[in-house]
Design a protein around this motif. Structure first.
Motif, PDB file in Angstrom:
ATOM      1  N   THR A  72       0.826  -1.204   0.000  1.00 41.86           N
ATOM      2  CA  THR A  72       0.000   0.000   0.000  1.00 41.86           C
ATOM      3  C   THR A  72       0.862   1.257   0.000  1.00 41.86           C
ATOM      4  OG1 THR A  72      -1.842  -1.098   1.106  1.00 41.86           O
ATOM      5  CG2 THR A  72      -1.719   1.294   1.324  1.00 41.86           C
ATOM      6  N   LEU A  73       1.936   1.255   0.787  1.00 41.58           N
ATOM      7  CA  LEU A  73       2.812   2.432   0.849  1.00 41.58           C
ATOM      8  C   LEU A  73       3.553   2.635  -0.461  1.00 41.58           C
ATOM      9  CD1 LEU A  73       4.348   2.246   4.438  1.00 41.58           C
ATOM     10  CD2 LEU A  73       2.241   3.317   3.666  1.00 41.58           C
ATOM     11  N   ALA A  74       3.989   1.552  -1.092  1.00 42.59           N
ATOM     12  CA  ALA A  74       4.693   1.680  -2.370  1.00 42.59           C
ATOM     13  C   ALA A  74       3.785   2.292  -3.423  1.00 42.59           C
ATOM     14  CB  ALA A  74       5.205   0.317  -2.825  1.00 42.59           C
ATOM     15  N   ALA A  75       2.536   1.823  -3.475  1.00 46.63           N
ATOM     16  CA  ALA A  75       1.588   2.381  -4.438  1.00 46.63           C
ATOM     17  C   ALA A  75       1.325   3.852  -4.145  1.00 46.63           C
ATOM     18  CB  ALA A  75       0.290   1.581  -4.404  1.00 46.63           C
ATOM     19  N   ALA A  76       1.210   4.211  -2.872  1.00 46.78           N
ATOM     20  CA  ALA A  76       0.981   5.607  -2.501  1.00 46.78           C
ATOM     21  C   ALA A  76       2.198   6.468  -2.793  1.00 46.78           C
ATOM     22  CB  ALA A  76       0.618   5.704  -1.022  1.00 46.78           C
ATOM     23  N   ALA A  77       3.396   5.929  -2.565  1.00 45.41           N
ATOM     24  CA  ALA A  77       4.618   6.680  -2.822  1.00 45.41           C
ATOM     25  C   ALA A  77       4.744   7.026  -4.295  1.00 45.41           C
ATOM     26  CB  ALA A  77       5.832   5.880  -2.353  1.00 45.41           C
ATOM     27  N   ALA A  78       4.342   6.095  -5.169  1.00 44.15           N
ATOM     28  CA  ALA A  78       4.419   6.348  -6.606  1.00 44.15           C
ATOM     29  C   ALA A  78       3.568   7.553  -6.993  1.00 44.15           C
ATOM     30  CB  ALA A  78       3.969   5.106  -7.374  1.00 44.15           C
ATOM     31  N   GLU A  79       2.463   7.763  -6.288  1.00 43.06           N
ATOM     32  CA  GLU A  79       1.566   8.869  -6.613  1.00 43.06           C
ATOM     33  C   GLU A  79       2.145  10.230  -6.245  1.00 43.06           C
ATOM     34  OE1 GLU A  79      -2.143   8.000  -4.757  1.00 43.06           O
ATOM     35  OE2 GLU A  79      -2.586   6.300  -6.080  1.00 43.06           O
TER      36      GLU A  79
END
Length: 251
Positions: free
Chosen positions: A115-122
């Motif tokens: 979840t954090l990786a996906a959010a970081a990409a944003e």
């Protein structure tokens, strides 16, 4: 332009923070974010990429996850660690991937690291997945990518149940500390980054015992998967640098 406050650790070229709020705070102001979820997502990513596979990190409990995995031709693993215990085949657990075929694309949803990786990409920053296994390699890559701009390290943390609020975890703090200690070219680390690095250096010869005795380690051992803890505590055995490229971790 995002406003800068003390919560972004402004003026510091190496920063450490926790969880999703940390991603939102540091992401817009750092050249690179390293997500650290030692038990187990980023360890799993390291093992998978070491086998020549790729990993699609998916947000937790997002109904779009299955559709995203299908659209990219990814094999979707059971959602989360609890759902992985006792399951055959490939799962979020790193020890389930030691014979993963090269070229496999795994879609992995988890409440913390994925979840954090996906959010970081944003946030628009470069995103790396770090753990104890690849700490030095990831730190070197983060230093090279950032050049003279800030590096951010995000300790994922775990979740209290049933509220699912953030539980700071020593495995992620030590993983973040190992990376912070190895990042070079920084002249103004934040107090948070400095303490994480000092903490890691103070106990780096005791990592297996500390992680095995931690809440998260004891949980995995009690569930009958001590091999996951053993894999996660192998410090610097890997040179894999997982980089998020178009939403997929590749080496």
């Amino acid at each position: 332009m995002c406003p800068v406050t003390v919560f972004e650790q402004d003026g510091c070229d190496l920063r450490v923070e926790w969880g999703l709020d940390g991603v939102h705070a540091l992401g817009p102001h750092c050249a690179v974010l390293v997500v650290v979820d030692v038990l187990v997502f980023t360890t799993t990513v390291d093992v998978a990429l070491g086998r020549g596979a790729r990993v699609l990190p998916l947000p937790w409990r997002d109904e779009r996850a299955a559709a995203m995995a299908e659209a990219l031709g990814a094999v979707l693993t059971p959602p989360g660690l609890d759902e992985s215990y006792g399951q055959p085949g490939w799962t979020l657990r790193p020890s389930s991937l030691t014979d993963l075929p090269a070229g496999t694309l795994l879609g992995i949803a988890s409440p913390n690291g994925a979840t954090l990786a996906a959010a970081a990409a944003e946030t628009g920053t470069a995103v790396l997945a770090g753990c104890l296994r690849n700490a030095s390699a990831v730190a070197a890559a983060a230093s090279a990518i950032a050049e003279d701009r800030p590096v951010g390290v995000i300790a994922a943390g775990e979740r209290w149940r049933p509220e699912r609020t953030l539980r700071p975890s020593i495995e992620d703090y030590l993983g973040a500390g190992a990376i912070a200690a190895a990042v070079t070219g920084r002249s103004a680390p934040s107090s948070e980054a400095t303490l994480a690095a000092v903490s890691y250096r103070a106990v780096r010869d005791r990592i297996p015992a500390l992680l095995g005795g931690s809440i998260s380690g004891r949980e995995l051992i009690a569930a009958g998967v001590p091999e996951d803890v053993a894999l996660a505590t192998d410090v610097d055995v890997s040179t894999v640098v997982p980089v998020l490229d178009n939403g997929v971790f590749t080496s």
